[in-house]
Design an enzyme around this catalytic site. Structure first.
Site, PDB file in Angstrom:
ATOM      1  N   ARG A  88       1.706   6.220   1.883  1.00 51.60           N
ATOM      2  CA  ARG A  88       2.639   5.419   2.960  1.00 51.60           C
ATOM      3  C   ARG A  88       3.966   5.015   1.786  1.00 51.60           C
ATOM      4  O   ARG A  88       4.032   5.071   1.584  1.00 51.60           O
ATOM      5  CB  ARG A  88       1.532   4.513   3.022  1.00 51.60           C
ATOM      6  CG  ARG A  88       0.910   3.518   1.842  1.00 51.60           C
ATOM      7  CD  ARG A  88       0.797   1.424   2.647  1.00 51.60           C
ATOM      8  NE  ARG A  88       0.510   1.112   1.250  1.00 51.60           N
ATOM      9  CZ  ARG A  88       1.324   0.967   0.099  1.00 51.60           C
ATOM     10  NH1 ARG A  88       2.396   0.332   0.191  1.00 51.60           N
ATOM     11  NH2 ARG A  88       0.301   0.247  -0.635  1.00 51.60           N
ATOM     12  N   MET A 161       2.829  -5.162   5.177  1.00 48.12           N
ATOM     13  CA  MET A 161       2.582  -4.008   6.151  1.00 48.12           C
ATOM     14  C   MET A 161       2.982  -3.091   5.129  1.00 48.12           C
ATOM     15  O   MET A 161       3.985  -2.917   4.856  1.00 48.12           O
ATOM     16  CB  MET A 161       3.595  -4.108   7.756  1.00 48.12           C
ATOM     17  CG  MET A 161       2.762  -5.439   8.100  1.00 48.12           C
ATOM     18  SD  MET A 161       3.767  -4.947   9.622  1.00 48.12           S
ATOM     19  CE  MET A 161       3.154  -6.100  10.602  1.00 48.12           C
ATOM     20  N   ALA A 175      -2.046  -5.909   6.429  1.00 49.00           N
ATOM     21  CA  ALA A 175      -3.226  -6.818   6.139  1.00 49.00           C
ATOM     22  C   ALA A 175      -2.733  -7.961   6.424  1.00 49.00           C
ATOM     23  O   ALA A 175      -2.102  -8.533   5.856  1.00 49.00           O
ATOM     24  CB  ALA A 175      -2.940  -6.137   5.168  1.00 49.00           C
ATOM     25  N   CYS A 191       3.883  -6.079  -3.526  1.00 49.28           N
ATOM     26  CA  CYS A 191       4.942  -5.430  -2.112  1.00 49.28           C
ATOM     27  C   CYS A 191       6.417  -4.559  -3.694  1.00 49.28           C
ATOM     28  O   CYS A 191       7.289  -4.414  -3.555  1.00 49.28           O
ATOM     29  CB  CYS A 191       5.540  -5.999  -1.814  1.00 49.28           C
ATOM     30  SG  CYS A 191       3.886  -6.203  -0.163  1.00 49.28           S
TER      31      CYS A 191
END
Length: 238
Positions: A88, A161, A175, A191
């Protein structure tokens, strides 16, 4: 265009097993699209939304920095956590009990072909859901996901995300921390964004536990309205 979405709640499920299931759904949609293009057929493509709660796991996106995981494999084992590098977008994130993870595997040709709009709709789904709990959640410029108190020293992320898309077919997703153990976020730089805190819905509401099923119902309501879609519940995948 098929605006029906097959809904599966997988309950508590291993990350790798769920990832493999996502990949199989993703590939099945791609196969139909490729067949339509090559053979001139007009077969309908399916759409899916998976809800799942994972055991403790850290995942690193394809453009992520490994140094954002602050501990080694031994510490992860002590914490009962696993680690995967995945396909991702985004950097490192954590999934665990008390978190609602949503994986939309959609053919955006059935809705709209705009990844930016797709991400904003996912964020809006969460923002509208949290509004029902009295929280003023919002976007943070340049940072995908959903936040509280943006632009203040108290900014904190409540929903992460990260998505993948190919031929307008999506996978991975969001999430949302509902009853999450926030201590697990201390083992990474969430992140890859330094100096920003993480929070959970139960913490914000000052309660021990929030009903996960109630949150899911609200997410589905807003997702359905934004995407102008209808959910069709299916038997739980085993």
């Amino acid at each position: 265009m098929n605006k029906k979405i097959l809904l599966e709640d997988l309950g508590r499920k291993d990350y790798k097993e769920t990832w493999d299931y996502q990949e199989s759904l993703f590939q099945s949609i791609l196969d139909v699209k490729i067949k339509n293009r090559r053979e001139g057929t007009q077969l309908e493509t399916s759409n899916h939304l998976l809800f799942v709660e994972h055991s403790h796991v850290y995942t690193l996106g394809k453009s992520g920095d490994m140094t954002n995981l602050l501990v080694d494999e031994n510490v992860l084992k002590e914490k009962g956590a696993s680690f995967y590098k995945i396909n991702r977008g985004g950097d490192i994130t954590y999934h665990g009990p008390g978190q609602i993870v949503g994986y939309p595997i959609l053919d955006l040709d059935n809705f709209f072909t705009d990844i930016h709009k797709y991400l904003r709709f996912l964020e809006e789904t969460v923002i509208l859901t949290l509004k029902e709990y009295g929280l003023n959640a919002e976007r943070s410029p340049g940072e995908t996901g959903v936040w509280l108190d943006v632009g203040t020293p108290f900014a904190r992320k409540i929903c992460a995300m990260g998505v993948r898309a190919s031929r307008w077919v999506t996978m991975h997703g969001f999430a949302l921390n509902v009853n999450a153990d926030l201590g697990y976020f201390d083992l990474m730089i969430p992140c890859g964004i330094k100096g920003k805190a993480v929070t959970s819905l139960n913490v914000e509401l000052g309660v021990v536990k929030v009903d996960l099923e109630g949150v899911k119902e609200k997410l589905l309501k807003h997702f359905s309205a934004l995407f102008e879609a209808a959910f069709l519940p299916v038997t739980k995948h085993v």
